[in-house]
Design a protein around this motif. Structure first.
Motif, PDB file in Angstrom:
ATOM      1  N   LEU A   1       4.995   0.620   5.321  1.00 45.27           N
ATOM      2  CA  LEU A   1       4.631  -0.778   5.066  1.00 45.27           C
ATOM      3  C   LEU A   1       3.160  -1.018   5.378  1.00 45.27           C
ATOM      4  O   LEU A   1       2.481  -1.766   4.661  1.00 45.27           O
ATOM      5  N   THR A   2       2.658  -0.384   6.433  1.00 48.08           N
ATOM      6  CA  THR A   2       1.231  -0.505   6.771  1.00 48.08           C
ATOM      7  C   THR A   2       0.369   0.080   5.659  1.00 48.08           C
ATOM      8  O   THR A   2      -0.667  -0.489   5.292  1.00 48.08           O
ATOM      9  N   THR A   3       0.804   1.220   5.113  1.00 48.47           N
ATOM     10  CA  THR A   3       0.075   1.857   4.008  1.00 48.47           C
ATOM     11  C   THR A   3       0.022   0.948   2.790  1.00 48.47           C
ATOM     12  O   THR A   3      -1.052   0.712   2.211  1.00 48.47           O
ATOM     13  N   VAL A   4       1.174   0.425   2.403  1.00 46.78           N
ATOM     14  CA  VAL A   4       1.251  -0.417   1.207  1.00 46.78           C
ATOM     15  C   VAL A   4       0.464  -1.708   1.396  1.00 46.78           C
ATOM     16  O   VAL A   4      -0.371  -2.078   0.551  1.00 46.78           O
ATOM     17  N   LEU A   5       0.694  -2.401   2.500  1.00 44.10           N
ATOM     18  CA  LEU A   5       0.032  -3.690   2.724  1.00 44.10           C
ATOM     19  C   LEU A   5      -1.471  -3.517   2.913  1.00 44.10           C
ATOM     20  O   LEU A   5      -2.259  -4.313   2.401  1.00 44.10           O
TER      21      LEU A   5
ATOM     22  N   ILE B   1      -7.228  -3.782  -2.443  1.00 46.81           N
ATOM     23  CA  ILE B   1      -7.267  -4.083  -3.888  1.00 46.81           C
ATOM     24  C   ILE B   1      -7.458  -5.572  -4.123  1.00 46.81           C
ATOM     25  O   ILE B   1      -8.255  -5.990  -4.985  1.00 46.81           O
ATOM     26  N   LEU B   2      -6.749  -6.399  -3.345  1.00 43.03           N
ATOM     27  CA  LEU B   2      -6.844  -7.853  -3.494  1.00 43.03           C
ATOM     28  C   LEU B   2      -8.243  -8.356  -3.163  1.00 43.03           C
ATOM     29  O   LEU B   2      -8.804  -9.181  -3.901  1.00 43.03           O
ATOM     30  N   LEU B   3      -8.816  -7.864  -2.074  1.00 41.73           N
ATOM     31  CA  LEU B   3     -10.161  -8.295  -1.677  1.00 41.73           C
ATOM     32  C   LEU B   3     -11.190  -7.918  -2.733  1.00 41.73           C
ATOM     33  O   LEU B   3     -12.080  -8.715  -3.066  1.00 41.73           O
ATOM     34  N   ILE B   4     -11.079  -6.710  -3.262  1.00 43.06           N
ATOM     35  CA  ILE B   4     -12.020  -6.260  -4.297  1.00 43.06           C
ATOM     36  C   ILE B   4     -11.874  -7.109  -5.549  1.00 43.06           C
ATOM     37  O   ILE B   4     -12.861  -7.435  -6.226  1.00 43.06           O
TER      38      ILE B   4
ATOM     39  N   PHE C   1     -14.946  -0.478  -7.249  1.00 38.44           N
ATOM     40  CA  PHE C   1     -14.075  -0.245  -8.399  1.00 38.44           C
ATOM     41  C   PHE C   1     -13.319   1.070  -8.216  1.00 38.44           C
ATOM     42  O   PHE C   1     -12.099   1.145  -8.410  1.00 38.44           O
ATOM     43  N   PHE C   2     -14.042   2.114  -7.790  1.00 37.65           N
ATOM     44  CA  PHE C   2     -13.404   3.404  -7.525  1.00 37.65           C
ATOM     45  C   PHE C   2     -12.467   3.300  -6.319  1.00 37.65           C
ATOM     46  O   PHE C   2     -11.392   3.902  -6.316  1.00 37.65           O
ATOM     47  N   LEU C   3     -12.886   2.554  -5.304  1.00 37.74           N
ATOM     48  CA  LEU C   3     -12.058   2.396  -4.105  1.00 37.74           C
ATOM     49  C   LEU C   3     -10.727   1.727  -4.423  1.00 37.74           C
ATOM     50  O   LEU C   3      -9.694   2.087  -3.852  1.00 37.74           O
ATOM     51  N   SER C   4     -10.731   0.761  -5.341  1.00 31.46           N
ATOM     52  CA  SER C   4      -9.482   0.078  -5.694  1.00 31.46           C
ATOM     53  C   SER C   4      -8.505   1.055  -6.351  1.00 31.46           C
ATOM     54  O   SER C   4      -7.295   0.992  -6.100  1.00 31.46           O
ATOM     55  N   HIS C   5      -9.017   1.967  -7.156  1.00 38.46           N
ATOM     56  CA  HIS C   5      -8.148   2.979  -7.768  1.00 38.46           C
ATOM     57  C   HIS C   5      -7.659   3.988  -6.728  1.00 38.46           C
ATOM     58  O   HIS C   5      -6.519   4.461  -6.800  1.00 38.46           O
ATOM     59  N   LEU C   6      -8.508   4.318  -5.750  1.00 34.62           N
ATOM     60  CA  LEU C   6      -8.086   5.203  -4.668  1.00 34.62           C
ATOM     61  C   LEU C   6      -6.984   4.549  -3.844  1.00 34.62           C
ATOM     62  O   LEU C   6      -6.017   5.220  -3.453  1.00 34.62           O
ATOM     63  N   ALA C   7      -7.108   3.245  -3.595  1.00 34.18           N
ATOM     64  CA  ALA C   7      -6.082   2.524  -2.843  1.00 34.18           C
ATOM     65  C   ALA C   7      -4.755   2.516  -3.597  1.00 34.18           C
ATOM     66  O   ALA C   7      -3.682   2.708  -3.007  1.00 34.18           O
ATOM     67  N   PHE C   8      -4.823   2.304  -4.919  1.00 33.84           N
ATOM     68  CA  PHE C   8      -3.599   2.337  -5.731  1.00 33.84           C
ATOM     69  C   PHE C   8      -2.972   3.734  -5.705  1.00 33.84           C
ATOM     70  O   PHE C   8      -1.737   3.877  -5.600  1.00 33.84           O
ATOM     71  N   SER C   9      -3.802   4.770  -5.776  1.00 39.22           N
ATOM     72  CA  SER C   9      -3.303   6.136  -5.733  1.00 39.22           C
ATOM     73  C   SER C   9      -2.645   6.435  -4.396  1.00 39.22           C
ATOM     74  O   SER C   9      -1.605   7.117  -4.334  1.00 39.22           O
ATOM     75  N   ASP C  10      -3.206   5.921  -3.318  1.00 35.01           N
ATOM     76  CA  ASP C  10      -2.631   6.134  -1.986  1.00 35.01           C
ATOM     77  C   ASP C  10      -1.270   5.455  -1.851  1.00 35.01           C
ATOM     78  O   ASP C  10      -0.353   6.010  -1.251  1.00 35.01           O
ATOM     79  N   ILE C  11      -1.165   4.246  -2.383  1.00 35.30           N
ATOM     80  CA  ILE C  11       0.127   3.550  -2.373  1.00 35.30           C
ATOM     81  C   ILE C  11       1.163   4.365  -3.133  1.00 35.30           C
ATOM     82  O   ILE C  11       2.300   4.565  -2.666  1.00 35.30           O
ATOM     83  N   SER C  12       0.776   4.866  -4.285  1.00 38.45           N
ATOM     84  CA  SER C  12       1.697   5.628  -5.130  1.00 38.45           C
ATOM     85  C   SER C  12       2.097   6.939  -4.465  1.00 38.45           C
ATOM     86  O   SER C  12       3.266   7.340  -4.521  1.00 38.45           O
ATOM     87  N   LEU C  13       1.140   7.615  -3.827  1.00 34.98           N
ATOM     88  CA  LEU C  13       1.422   8.897  -3.182  1.00 34.98           C
ATOM     89  C   LEU C  13       2.470   8.735  -2.082  1.00 34.98           C
ATOM     90  O   LEU C  13       3.376   9.562  -1.947  1.00 34.98           O
ATOM     91  N   SER C  14       2.360   7.665  -1.317  1.00 31.13           N
ATOM     92  CA  SER C  14       3.347   7.410  -0.262  1.00 31.13           C
ATOM     93  C   SER C  14       4.676   6.949  -0.849  1.00 31.13           C
ATOM     94  O   SER C  14       5.748   7.297  -0.331  1.00 31.13           O
ATOM     95  N   SER C  15       4.616   6.182  -1.937  1.00 32.18           N
ATOM     96  CA  SER C  15       5.835   5.585  -2.502  1.00 32.18           C
ATOM     97  C   SER C  15       6.752   6.599  -3.171  1.00 32.18           C
ATOM     98  O   SER C  15       7.939   6.325  -3.351  1.00 32.18           O
ATOM     99  N   ILE C  16       6.226   7.751  -3.554  1.00 31.61           N
ATOM    100  CA  ILE C  16       7.089   8.744  -4.204  1.00 31.61           C
ATOM    101  C   ILE C  16       7.779   9.655  -3.199  1.00 31.61           C
ATOM    102  O   ILE C  16       8.649  10.443  -3.583  1.00 31.61           O
ATOM    103  N   THR C  17       7.397   9.560  -1.914  1.00 30.73           N
ATOM    104  CA  THR C  17       8.015  10.430  -0.911  1.00 30.73           C
ATOM    105  C   THR C  17       8.737   9.660   0.194  1.00 30.73           C
ATOM    106  O   THR C  17       9.874   9.980   0.526  1.00 30.73           O
ATOM    107  N   VAL C  18       8.081   8.639   0.759  1.00 33.06           N
ATOM    108  CA  VAL C  18       8.626   7.976   1.950  1.00 33.06           C
ATOM    109  C   VAL C  18       9.922   7.206   1.679  1.00 33.06           C
ATOM    110  O   VAL C  18      10.868   7.317   2.468  1.00 33.06           O
ATOM    111  N   PRO C  19      10.040   6.399   0.604  1.00 35.55           N
ATOM    112  CA  PRO C  19      11.310   5.689   0.366  1.00 35.55           C
ATOM    113  C   PRO C  19      12.514   6.625   0.270  1.00 35.55           C
ATOM    114  O   PRO C  19      13.580   6.321   0.830  1.00 35.55           O
TER     115      PRO C  19
END
Length: 287
Positions: free
Chosen positions: A11-15, A21-24, A36-54
């Motif tokens: 939850l800390t990772t996602v939020l 992303i929201l601030l940018i 712009f690149f950081l927002s895509h990195l943040a989305f990638s990080d959310i996705s990387l955690s979301s495919i394993t942790v749930p």
């Protein structure tokens, strides 16, 4: 206990990354190539955690460690995709810092919107093809009996060890195509920072060094964390008696690193801090 810990980390990772992303998106001062690149990195990080942790949380809750073949292949594809995407985006961000510090007068003309979009789209394209290639090669293999993966997610190298088919082609592609897609971005990052260091040391001053460090410090921290954990997972683990160490390294790579990225950028970045303060002020004001 472990389920609660992983839930908090996830939850800390996602939020945290969603907040970045929201601030940018909301703050016009952050509408620059770096963020712009950081927002895509943040989305990638959310996705990387979301495919394993749930899935991990579901297994802990159900007290069973199982996953279907289809789910495993899908998980592996997206894991390769977003792991590769992090690699490419970090290289793109390093190039952005190189242009900003080594060619500041040409920064606006070089890092124009069209090039930024092209770099991100190109990263997505190559990583999708990369993940699809390894997935298609894997589904050609056969697994003779019920096997246990010595990890908490479907990792390509772990799956290849469990196959009873000839994996020589898979290993060849990993060492050639996979190695190239890993080494090229890493070389780009190292080359960018060598040029940055050379430029700064030509006329060294405390103010200039501090400004360079404040500009590149967050990115360097994320790069060190990313490649350090990858080295722990894939290069420095021994073969048979290291399952526990491998799992710990994998947890750091898939859970801890994506969680720390937003904190690194928010704690070390004045622009993000100001955007966060403005966001909190607006929220309080509207209440």
């Amino acid at each position: 206990m472990f389920s609660a810990l992983f839930l908090v980390l996830y939850l800390t990772t996602v939020l945290g990354n969603l907040l970045i992303i929201l601030l940018i998106r909301l703050d016009s001062r952050l509408h620059t190539p770096m963020y712009f690149f950081l927002s895509h990195l943040a989305f990638s990080d959310i996705s990387l955690s979301s495919i394993t942790v749930p899935k991990l949380l579901m297994n802990i809750q159900a007290q069973q460690q199982s996953i279907s073949y289809e789910e495993c292949i899908s998980q592996m594809y997206f894991f390769i995709l977003f792991g590769c995407l992090d690699n490419f985006l970090l290289a793109v961000m390093a190039y952005d810092r190189y242009v900003a510090i080594c060619h500041p007068l040409h920064y606006v003309s070089v890092m124009r919107e069209g090039l930024c979009v092209l770099l991100v789209v190109g990263s997505w394209f190559f990583c999708c093809v990369h993940a699809l290639l390894h997935t298609l090669l894997l589904v050609q293999l056969s697994f003779c009996a019920e096997k246990i993966i010595p990890n908490f997610f479907c990792d390509l190298t772990a799956l290849l060890k469990l196959s009873c088919s000839d994996i020589s082609l898979n290993e060849l592609v990993i060492f050639t195509e996979g190695g190239m897609l890993f080494i090229l971005p890493l070389s780009s990052i190292l080359g960018s920072y060598i040029c940055i260091g050379t430029t700064v040391l030509r006329a060294p001053s405390t103010k200039r060094i501090y400004k360079t460090f404040s500009t590149c410090g967050s990115h360097l921290s994320v790069v060190s964390l990313y490649y350090g954990t990858i080295a722990g997972v894939y290069f420095f683990s021994s073969s048979q008696d290291s399952n526990d160490k491998d799992i710990i390294s994998s947890v750091i790579y898939t859970v801890v690193t994506p969680m720390l990225n937003p904190f690194i950028y928010s704690l070390r970045n004045r622009d993000i801090k100001q955007a966060l303060e403005m966001f909190v002020y607006k929220v309080k004001f509207h209440k």
